[in-house]
Design a protein around this motif. Structure first.
Motif, PDB file in Angstrom:
ATOM      1  N   UNK A  69      -2.425  -5.374   2.281  1.00  0.00           N
ATOM      2  CA  UNK A  69      -1.860  -4.660   3.644  1.00  0.00           C
ATOM      3  C   UNK A  69      -1.606  -5.761   4.648  1.00  0.00           C
ATOM      4  N   UNK A  70      -0.294  -5.628   5.188  1.00  0.00           N
ATOM      5  CA  UNK A  70       0.248  -6.642   6.053  1.00  0.00           C
ATOM      6  C   UNK A  70       0.585  -6.128   7.112  1.00  0.00           C
ATOM      7  N   UNK A  89       4.792  -5.430  -1.988  1.00  0.00           N
ATOM      8  CA  UNK A  89       4.429  -5.819  -0.627  1.00  0.00           C
ATOM      9  C   UNK A  89       5.624  -6.497   0.056  1.00  0.00           C
ATOM     10  N   UNK A  90       6.271  -7.200  -0.700  1.00  0.00           N
ATOM     11  CA  UNK A  90       7.656  -7.914   0.066  1.00  0.00           C
ATOM     12  C   UNK A  90       8.655  -7.036   0.100  1.00  0.00           C
ATOM     13  N   UNK A 107      -1.254 -11.053   5.831  1.00  0.00           N
ATOM     14  CA  UNK A 107      -1.624 -10.106   4.775  1.00  0.00           C
ATOM     15  C   UNK A 107      -2.982 -10.260   4.311  1.00  0.00           C
ATOM     16  N   UNK A 108      -3.733  -9.014   3.926  1.00  0.00           N
ATOM     17  CA  UNK A 108      -4.988  -8.892   3.676  1.00  0.00           C
ATOM     18  C   UNK A 108      -5.036  -8.073   2.282  1.00  0.00           C
ATOM     19  N   UNK A 142       3.073  -3.729  13.771  1.00  0.00           N
ATOM     20  CA  UNK A 142       4.186  -3.062  12.791  1.00  0.00           C
ATOM     21  C   UNK A 142       3.509  -3.514  11.268  1.00  0.00           C
ATOM     22  N   UNK A 143       2.814  -2.411  10.831  1.00  0.00           N
ATOM     23  CA  UNK A 143       2.108  -2.664   9.475  1.00  0.00           C
ATOM     24  C   UNK A 143       3.026  -2.240   8.382  1.00  0.00           C
ATOM     25  N   UNK A 144       2.514  -2.813   7.013  1.00  0.00           N
ATOM     26  CA  UNK A 144       2.965  -2.248   5.738  1.00  0.00           C
ATOM     27  C   UNK A 144       2.069  -2.416   4.656  1.00  0.00           C
TER      28      UNK A 144
END
Length: 108
Positions: A23-24, A43-44, A13-14, A33-35
């Motif tokens: 941003x993860x 975020x979770x 995580x950033x 694979x980003x989210x």
């Protein structure tokens, strides 16, 4: 520092001050694979959705999903360090693997 995990996958995580969001990305695999989310709860949810989507996409194309680290790794050290570690393990009645795992666990 805590780690966000789901179904055996961990997240890196950033925080983006510019976007005011987190941003993860799934850590420990080569697939990207980003989210993202603008709160911890968002975020979770996005992380769990990204993992589920990744697993479903792999199943659809008939490819096994990459797995996070297996727990096995090769470590190269000098003969002196190897001898010292083996001696420390033996003195404690442990295998070298068990001693090294215990020593590494001190740093998590």
């Amino acid at each position: 520092m805590g780690t966000m995990t789901y179904k055996g996958y961990a997240a890196r995580i950033e925080y983006s001050d510019e976007d005011e969001s987190f941003i993860g990305r799934i850590a420990g695999i080569q697939d990207v694979v980003g989210f993202h989310g603008d709160s911890v709860a968002a975020l979770r949810a996005a992380f769990e959705e990204a993992v589920d989507d990744y697993l479903e996409a792999c199943a659809k194309v008939g490819r096994a999903p990459q797995k996070p680290f297996s727990g096995k790794f090769m470590l190269r050290v000098s003969p002196e360090i190897h001898a010292h570690a083996a001696t420390m393990a033996e003195a404690r009645g442990m295998s070298l693997n068990a001693w090294a795992a215990q020593a590494l666990a001190l740093y998590r």
